[in-house]
Design a protein around this motif. Structure first.
Motif, mmCIF file in Angstrom:
data_model
loop_
_atom_site.group_PDB
_atom_site.id
_atom_site.type_symbol
_atom_site.label_atom_id
_atom_site.label_comp_id
_atom_site.label_asym_id
_atom_site.label_seq_id
_atom_site.Cartn_x
_atom_site.Cartn_y
_atom_site.Cartn_z
ATOM 1 N N LEU A 36 0.828 -1.207 0.000
ATOM 2 C CA LEU A 36 0.000 0.000 0.000
ATOM 3 C C LEU A 36 0.860 1.253 0.000
ATOM 4 N N PRO A 37 0.327 2.345 -0.534
ATOM 5 C CA PRO A 37 1.014 3.623 -0.358
ATOM 6 C C PRO A 37 1.033 3.980 1.128
ATOM 7 N N LEU A 38 2.094 4.600 1.584
ATOM 8 C CA LEU A 38 2.234 4.914 3.005
ATOM 9 C C LEU A 38 1.078 5.746 3.557
ATOM 10 N N PRO A 39 0.594 6.775 2.845
ATOM 11 C CA PRO A 39 -0.546 7.531 3.391
ATOM 12 C C PRO A 39 -1.784 6.658 3.606
ATOM 13 N N ARG A 48 -1.588 9.637 12.204
ATOM 14 C CA ARG A 48 -1.385 10.891 11.475
ATOM 15 C C ARG A 48 0.014 10.935 10.877
ATOM 16 N N LEU A 49 0.093 10.760 9.591
ATOM 17 C CA LEU A 49 1.348 10.916 8.860
ATOM 18 C C LEU A 49 1.398 12.373 8.425
ATOM 19 N N VAL A 50 2.370 13.117 8.929
ATOM 20 C CA VAL A 50 2.449 14.554 8.652
ATOM 21 C C VAL A 50 3.672 14.818 7.792
ATOM 22 N N LEU A 51 3.401 15.259 6.576
ATOM 23 C CA LEU A 51 4.469 15.573 5.618
ATOM 24 C C LEU A 51 4.330 17.030 5.206
ATOM 25 N N ASP A 52 4.528 17.927 6.180
ATOM 26 C CA ASP A 52 4.355 19.353 5.916
ATOM 27 C C ASP A 52 5.665 20.137 6.004
ATOM 28 N N GLY A 53 6.780 19.439 6.115
ATOM 29 C CA GLY A 53 8.077 20.097 6.137
ATOM 30 C C GLY A 53 8.498 20.634 7.496
ATOM 31 N N THR A 54 7.671 20.461 8.508
ATOM 32 C CA THR A 54 8.023 20.931 9.849
ATOM 33 C C THR A 54 8.321 19.738 10.748
ATOM 34 N N ALA A 55 8.837 20.019 11.912
ATOM 35 C CA ALA A 55 9.114 18.962 12.894
ATOM 36 C C ALA A 55 8.768 19.491 14.273
ATOM 37 N N VAL A 108 3.511 11.156 12.830
ATOM 38 C CA VAL A 108 4.635 10.389 12.305
ATOM 39 C C VAL A 108 5.229 11.251 11.203
ATOM 40 N N ARG A 109 6.512 11.512 11.310
ATOM 41 C CA ARG A 109 7.201 12.342 10.319
ATOM 42 C C ARG A 109 8.344 11.547 9.698
ATOM 43 N N ILE A 110 8.700 11.950 8.505
ATOM 44 C CA ILE A 110 9.797 11.302 7.787
ATOM 45 C C ILE A 110 10.749 12.393 7.317
ATOM 46 N N GLY A 111 12.026 12.145 7.500
ATOM 47 C CA GLY A 111 13.033 13.093 7.047
ATOM 48 C C GLY A 111 14.100 12.391 6.235
ATOM 49 N N VAL A 112 14.840 13.179 5.472
ATOM 50 C CA VAL A 112 15.928 12.642 4.657
ATOM 51 C C VAL A 112 17.174 13.496 4.856
ATOM 52 N N THR A 142 12.847 17.381 7.026
ATOM 53 C CA THR A 142 11.512 16.777 7.057
ATOM 54 C C THR A 142 10.858 16.864 5.699
ATOM 55 N N LEU A 143 10.269 15.763 5.273
ATOM 56 C CA LEU A 143 9.609 15.707 3.960
ATOM 57 C C LEU A 143 8.317 16.505 3.950
ATOM 58 N N THR A 144 7.972 16.936 2.767
ATOM 59 C CA THR A 144 6.692 17.594 2.538
ATOM 60 C C THR A 144 6.040 16.946 1.327
ATOM 61 N N SER A 145 4.745 16.746 1.405
ATOM 62 C CA SER A 145 4.041 16.099 0.301
ATOM 63 C C SER A 145 3.437 17.120 -0.652
ATOM 64 N N GLY A 146 3.352 18.387 -0.221
ATOM 65 C CA GLY A 146 2.700 19.388 -1.029
ATOM 66 C C GLY A 146 1.190 19.363 -0.872
ATOM 67 N N VAL A 147 0.697 18.402 -0.079
ATOM 68 C CA VAL A 147 -0.736 18.262 0.176
ATOM 69 C C VAL A 147 -0.965 18.498 1.657
ATOM 70 N N PRO A 148 -1.965 19.291 2.071
ATOM 71 C CA PRO A 148 -2.204 19.507 3.501
ATOM 72 C C PRO A 148 -2.414 18.197 4.241
#
Length: 149
Positions: A36-39, A48-55, A108-112, A142-148
């Protein structure tokens, strides 16, 4: 393996049930991560998978006020993931830890980061805006998905 069973037998039956449920869920998460896709997986887990570029705040995780039951949930979850056949990587720890505390304010946040030309990723859990696993988090973007979220 025998040591893990001995440790579990010293715990209450409630802990045994929690460990069994966690093992079943960890198996489902492993399958989900591969199919499955992670989201979508996060949504199914009610995480809550948060990919908004913040931490969240990087401070002492002991500042998070957890009840004794919440501490036990995290402890059992992360202990189960340390044993075979489970893969206790940071992403699995973050997803299952967030699931264990899904009724709390969590993310849950993901960074690279790029080190010597190699891209590395790290996932972490935040509770009440505080990073639970601060080891090396500051070096990850921190990753950002571009989607709220």
């Amino acid at each position: 393996m025998i040591r893990a069973v001995r440790t579990l037998l010293r715990r209450s039956p409630r802990t045994w049930i929690r460990a069994l449920r966690t093992a079943v869920l960890a198996t489902a998460v492993e399958i989900g991560l591969r199919t499955l896709p992670l989201p979508r997986l996060a949504h199914l887990l009610r995480v809550r998978l948060v990919l908004d570029g913040t931490a969240g705040r990087r401070t002492d995780p002991r500042l998070i006020r957890l009840t004794e039951e919440e501490r036990e949930r995290l402890d059992v979850t992360w202990r189960v993931l340390r044993h075979r056949p489970f893969n206790g990587t940071c992403l699995r720890r973050a997803l299952l830890g967030a699931h264990a505390l899904r009724y709390r304010d969590h993310a849950v946040r993901i960074g690279v980061q790029k080190v010597a030309g190699e891209v590395k990723a790290h996932a972490w859990l935040e509770i009440d805006g505080i990073v639970v696993d601060p080891d090396g988090v500051e070096s990850f973007r921190t990753l950002t998905s571009g989607v709220p979220a």
